[in-house]
Scaffold this motif. Structure first.
Motif, PDB file in Angstrom:
ATOM      1  N   PRO A 129       0.834  -1.210   0.000  1.00  0.00           N
ATOM      2  CA  PRO A 129       0.000   0.000   0.000  1.00  0.00           C
ATOM      3  C   PRO A 129       0.865   1.254   0.000  1.00  0.00           C
ATOM      4  N   VAL A 130       0.288   2.334  -0.507  1.00  0.00           N
ATOM      5  CA  VAL A 130       1.061   3.558  -0.699  1.00  0.00           C
ATOM      6  C   VAL A 130       0.673   4.629   0.303  1.00  0.00           C
ATOM      7  N   THR A 131      -0.597   4.979   0.359  1.00  0.00           N
ATOM      8  CA  THR A 131      -1.019   6.117   1.166  1.00  0.00           C
ATOM      9  C   THR A 131      -1.069   5.752   2.650  1.00  0.00           C
ATOM     10  N   LEU A 132      -1.136   6.778   3.476  1.00  0.00           N
ATOM     11  CA  LEU A 132      -1.185   6.599   4.923  1.00  0.00           C
ATOM     12  C   LEU A 132      -2.428   5.818   5.341  1.00  0.00           C
ATOM     13  N   PHE A 133      -3.568   6.155   4.743  1.00  0.00           N
ATOM     14  CA  PHE A 133      -4.810   5.468   5.098  1.00  0.00           C
ATOM     15  C   PHE A 133      -4.730   3.971   4.760  1.00  0.00           C
ATOM     16  N   GLU A 134      -4.219   3.675   3.570  1.00  0.00           N
ATOM     17  CA  GLU A 134      -4.112   2.278   3.162  1.00  0.00           C
ATOM     18  C   GLU A 134      -3.169   1.507   4.093  1.00  0.00           C
ATOM     19  N   ARG A 135      -2.058   2.118   4.448  1.00  0.00           N
ATOM     20  CA  ARG A 135      -1.106   1.440   5.324  1.00  0.00           C
ATOM     21  C   ARG A 135      -1.705   1.173   6.704  1.00  0.00           C
ATOM     22  N   MET A 136      -2.522   2.072   7.186  1.00  0.00           N
ATOM     23  CA  MET A 136      -3.157   1.851   8.484  1.00  0.00           C
ATOM     24  C   MET A 136      -4.094   0.651   8.438  1.00  0.00           C
ATOM     25  N   VAL A 137      -4.885   0.552   7.375  1.00  0.00           N
ATOM     26  CA  VAL A 137      -5.833  -0.557   7.262  1.00  0.00           C
ATOM     27  C   VAL A 137      -5.092  -1.868   7.003  1.00  0.00           C
ATOM     28  N   TYR A 138      -4.106  -1.839   6.113  1.00  0.00           N
ATOM     29  CA  TYR A 138      -3.363  -3.062   5.784  1.00  0.00           C
ATOM     30  C   TYR A 138      -2.496  -3.524   6.960  1.00  0.00           C
ATOM     31  N   SER A 139      -2.139  -2.630   7.850  1.00  0.00           N
ATOM     32  CA  SER A 139      -1.413  -3.044   9.042  1.00  0.00           C
ATOM     33  C   SER A 139      -2.313  -3.835   9.982  1.00  0.00           C
ATOM     34  N   LEU A 140      -3.589  -3.469  10.037  1.00  0.00           N
ATOM     35  CA  LEU A 140      -4.549  -4.210  10.863  1.00  0.00           C
ATOM     36  C   LEU A 140      -4.931  -5.536  10.217  1.00  0.00           C
ATOM     37  N   PHE A 141      -4.998  -5.553   8.880  1.00  0.00           N
ATOM     38  CA  PHE A 141      -5.402  -6.761   8.142  1.00  0.00           C
ATOM     39  C   PHE A 141      -4.338  -7.051   7.074  1.00  0.00           C
ATOM     40  N   PRO A 142      -3.228  -7.687   7.441  1.00  0.00           N
ATOM     41  CA  PRO A 142      -2.111  -7.884   6.489  1.00  0.00           C
ATOM     42  C   PRO A 142      -2.494  -8.704   5.262  1.00  0.00           C
ATOM     43  N   ASN A 143      -3.439  -9.631   5.402  1.00  0.00           N
ATOM     44  CA  ASN A 143      -3.789 -10.492   4.265  1.00  0.00           C
ATOM     45  C   ASN A 143      -4.560  -9.763   3.175  1.00  0.00           C
ATOM     46  N   PHE A 144      -4.977  -8.525   3.423  1.00  0.00           N
ATOM     47  CA  PHE A 144      -5.632  -7.749   2.362  1.00  0.00           C
ATOM     48  C   PHE A 144      -4.707  -7.572   1.162  1.00  0.00           C
ATOM     49  N   LEU A 145      -3.406  -7.691   1.410  1.00  0.00           N
ATOM     50  CA  LEU A 145      -2.426  -7.555   0.331  1.00  0.00           C
ATOM     51  C   LEU A 145      -2.625  -8.613  -0.747  1.00  0.00           C
ATOM     52  N   PHE A 146      -3.219  -9.766  -0.398  1.00  0.00           N
ATOM     53  CA  PHE A 146      -3.326 -10.892  -1.312  1.00  0.00           C
ATOM     54  C   PHE A 146      -4.705 -11.014  -1.946  1.00  0.00           C
ATOM     55  N   LEU A 147      -5.501  -9.965  -1.870  1.00  0.00           N
ATOM     56  CA  LEU A 147      -6.805  -9.975  -2.525  1.00  0.00           C
ATOM     57  C   LEU A 147      -6.638  -9.753  -4.027  1.00  0.00           C
ATOM     58  N   PRO A 148      -7.559 -10.271  -4.852  1.00  0.00           N
ATOM     59  CA  PRO A 148      -7.527  -9.949  -6.293  1.00  0.00           C
ATOM     60  C   PRO A 148      -7.652  -8.449  -6.522  1.00  0.00           C
ATOM     61  N   TYR A 149      -7.208  -8.010  -7.684  1.00  0.00           N
ATOM     62  CA  TYR A 149      -7.104  -6.576  -7.945  1.00  0.00           C
ATOM     63  C   TYR A 149      -8.447  -5.849  -7.868  1.00  0.00           C
ATOM     64  N   SER A 150      -9.506  -6.458  -8.372  1.00  0.00           N
ATOM     65  CA  SER A 150     -10.799  -5.775  -8.334  1.00  0.00           C
ATOM     66  C   SER A 150     -11.230  -5.512  -6.894  1.00  0.00           C
ATOM     67  N   MET A 151     -10.981  -6.465  -6.010  1.00  0.00           N
ATOM     68  CA  MET A 151     -11.351  -6.295  -4.605  1.00  0.00           C
ATOM     69  C   MET A 151     -10.429  -5.292  -3.918  1.00  0.00           C
ATOM     70  N   ARG A 152      -9.143  -5.324  -4.259  1.00  0.00           N
ATOM     71  CA  ARG A 152      -8.222  -4.339  -3.677  1.00  0.00           C
ATOM     72  C   ARG A 152      -8.520  -2.939  -4.199  1.00  0.00           C
ATOM     73  N   ASN A 153      -8.882  -2.819  -5.466  1.00  0.00           N
ATOM     74  CA  ASN A 153      -9.246  -1.504  -5.991  1.00  0.00           C
ATOM     75  C   ASN A 153     -10.467  -0.948  -5.270  1.00  0.00           C
ATOM     76  N   TYR A 154     -11.456  -1.820  -5.057  1.00  0.00           N
ATOM     77  CA  TYR A 154     -12.643  -1.374  -4.320  1.00  0.00           C
ATOM     78  C   TYR A 154     -12.246  -0.932  -2.919  1.00  0.00           C
ATOM     79  N   LEU A 155     -11.423  -1.736  -2.266  1.00  0.00           N
ATOM     80  CA  LEU A 155     -11.018  -1.422  -0.896  1.00  0.00           C
ATOM     81  C   LEU A 155     -10.200  -0.132  -0.843  1.00  0.00           C
ATOM     82  N   ASN A 156      -9.290   0.059  -1.786  1.00  0.00           N
ATOM     83  CA  ASN A 156      -8.469   1.272  -1.790  1.00  0.00           C
ATOM     84  C   ASN A 156      -9.301   2.523  -2.051  1.00  0.00           C
ATOM     85  N   LEU A 157     -10.249   2.438  -2.988  1.00  0.00           N
ATOM     86  CA  LEU A 157     -11.126   3.582  -3.247  1.00  0.00           C
ATOM     87  C   LEU A 157     -12.026   3.856  -2.051  1.00  0.00           C
ATOM     88  N   LEU A 158     -12.516   2.791  -1.414  1.00  0.00           N
ATOM     89  CA  LEU A 158     -13.338   2.970  -0.222  1.00  0.00           C
ATOM     90  C   LEU A 158     -12.542   3.638   0.891  1.00  0.00           C
TER      91      LEU A 158
END
Length: 577
Positions: A129-158
């Protein structure tokens, strides 16, 4: 890739039937509201005037359009799910002879990246993850890194939209608190209400400008935010109250706000909490299923065979052809084109070759946990309910007062935004499809030299076979992995032409041993001496042999003292004894 018919095509069930039925139900309800609104339009014109009639006409057309749109979506989703012999999309440009001309605009990788992943035992699909918000969420849920791109795109935009919304809310609350404690004049005038209205408009523009739609999140590249956007957002959120404070201190009067936006902001915040909870819950359940291994089977050895260098690669081609699924050609990401280089003469030289191939991907149903299926269906129902509520608000919309106009448009827009966001979320988890295949790289280099081998050189031999023997020394390097790939299916046409991503690589020792064993069998069975297998040729050879025997008998009769070479050898041997 467009639909390619074949009598023995892969069979994949339509994953969108439940989703399509929900779209049909909500579409019928919204369309019914629009039709009723049109029927009642004449009475509204008589009762409220022509201007109100025009407004109601626009609302009726919006409802009818939305209802037809949802009905069409539902029909597409429950219709037949066409799967041809060319699906799914290739990982990289397919260089196979039969498929080289086919256009595949959604391939994600290059052949060099495929080699890098196999050789380096790494997966270039997953990016940090790049932005501060994304890093905060991915730090709580490390496995989000391994989601397919469509799901990660949705999560990043959200995360982006919610993060910007929370920053705006925070600055708004700080401005109100500073006024309440007497630090500023913001609460002493109507600007606090205007500030709330500005916040409401900003929230609507933010969520409409960056919508969580299927088209937006299904882009083949991963969406990456920028930290500078967060910085600009914070600066803008602070500047607006500061400028207002300067205006108030100059004694400028600010007119009264047309309405109080407090309840609007409260409802919007509750919807933010709901959509974040839904998105994080489904993402967490899906991430728990991920198994991102990066293991590759490897074989390295030195081979010395009396075969032509190209026979090594022909043996691989034949064995890979035997591994085809439903006789669908394998995907070739690096074309096998061995090069031979002569070194000083025609009878020796060096050679090298390299190829990357993938067997036809076979559909594998994603093993979602049961809870995820129930939540997916529940969130889909909630999303359709939100959309129907948005339509009901428009249906009962009364454009007679400014506050009613604002409330009607805002609440309708808010329910529509979060309803469609939930529908996009559930669509992604209905449409994910996984495939299993074998990814293989065969490369190496070596040297070769030529020599002559002749058979049948005796004086009594009537036939002779002269052969050029190629002695080849080859250093083979084999890499093989059983890969799991994921793609996002869609309803309508070109159902499986979206980009396909490599999610996991497992060792494929059985496949590797099979290929090596059968290639060696092929090379060991090569014949070095040219011989005839034709019955007519054998008859001709026998005729020549009879003629030679007859010639020898005639010569011996004409000169009895002359002995044949083999008889002379026998006489000399007897005399020596």
């Amino acid at each position: 890739m467009s639909f390619q018919y074949g009598s023995d095509s892969p069979e994949i069930k339509n994953p969108f039937k439940q989703e399509g039925l929900l779209f049909l139900l909500s579409g019928l309800m919204i369309l019914s509201m629009g039709v009723l609104s049109i029927i009642m339009l004449r009475g509204q014109i008589v009762e409220k005037g022509l201007a109100a009639g025009w407004v109601n006409l626009v609302i009726s057309l919006v409802l009818i359009t939305g209802g037809i749109h949802f009905l069409a979506k539902g029909l597409f989703k429950i219709s037949r799910f066409y799967v041809g012999r060319g699906v799914p999309a290739s990982l990289a440009k397919n260089m196979a002879r039969s498929e080289k001309h086919t256009k595949e605009p959604n391939t994600y990788y290059q052949s060099e990246e495929m080699e890098q992943m196999l050789m380096g035992r790494k997966n270039l699909t997953f990016h940090e993850p790049v932005t501060l918000f994304e890093r905060m969420v991915y730090s709580l849920f490390p496995n989000f890194l391994f989601l397919p791109y469509s799901m990660r795109n949705y999560l990043n935009l959200l995360i982006r939209n919610v993060g910007f919304s929370l920053i705006a809310y925070f600055v708004y609350l700080i401005a109100l608190l500073s006024g309440m404690v007497g630090l500023t004049l913001l609460t002493d005038s109507s600007f606090s209400s205007w500030l709330g209205i500005i916040l409401v408009v900003f929230l609507l523009v933010l969520w409409i400008g960056t919508p969580l739609t299927v088209k937006k999140v299904s882009y083949k590249n991963l969406y990456k935010g920028k930290n500078k956007h967060i910085a600009w957002m914070i600066v803008l959120a602070i500047l607006i109250p500061a400028i207002a404070e300067l205006i108030l201190r100059q004694g400028i009067n600010i007119p009264a706000a047309p309405f109080q936006p407090a309840w609007v902001l409260v409802f919007f915040f509750l919807f933010l909490v709901a959509i974040v909870a839904a998105g994080l819950t489904l993402s967490k359940l899906r991430a728990e299923v991920a198994d991102p291994e990066t293991e590759v089977s490897e074989y390295r050895d030195h081979w010395q065979e009396n075969v032509h260098p190209k026979d090594f690669f022909r043996a691989l081609d034949m064995e890979m052809a035997n591994l085809r699924y439903k006789e669908i050609p394998n995907r070739v990401y690096r074309e096998l084109n061995p090069s031979l280089n002569m070194e000083g003469s025609m009878d020796k030289g060096s050679f090298s070759g390299d190829t990357i191939q993938e067997t036809q991907p076979i559909y594998k149903e994603v093993d979602y946990p049961p809870l995820m299926g129930k939540l997916r269906f529940a969130f889909a129902i909630a999303g359709h309910c939100f959309v129907i509520v948005a339509a009901l608000i428009l249906y009962f919309f009364n454009p007679m007062e400014v506050s009613q106009i604002f409330s009607g448009l805002f609440y309708s827009g808010m329910f529509w935004i979060f309803g469609t966001s939930l529908l996009t979320l559930t669509h992604l988890y209905w449409g994910e499809m996984q495939f299993i295949s074998y990814l293989i790289q065969f490369q190496g280099e070596g040297t070769y030299s030529e020599s002559k081998l002749s058979v049948g050189m005796a004086i009594t031999d009537s036939t002779r076979s002269e052969n050029t023997i190629v002695r080849t020394s080859y250093s083979a390097w084999f890499l093989a992995a059983k890969v799991v790939t994921s793609t996002q299916a869609r309803s309508g046409v070109n159902t499986l032409d979206q980009a396909r991503y490599l999610m996991s690589m497992e060792k494929a020792d059985d496949m590797l041993n099979h290929l090596v064993e059968h290639m060696k069998d092929f090379l060991d069975d090569r014949e070095l001496i040219a011989a005839t297998a034709s019955e007519k040729d054998m008859n001709n050879i026998q005729t020549f042999y009879a003629v030679n025997e007859a010639s020898s008998a005639v010569k011996l009769a004409a000169n009895p003292q002359q002995q044949l070479p083999h008889e002379q050898d026998r006489v000399e041997k007897d005399s020596s004894q």
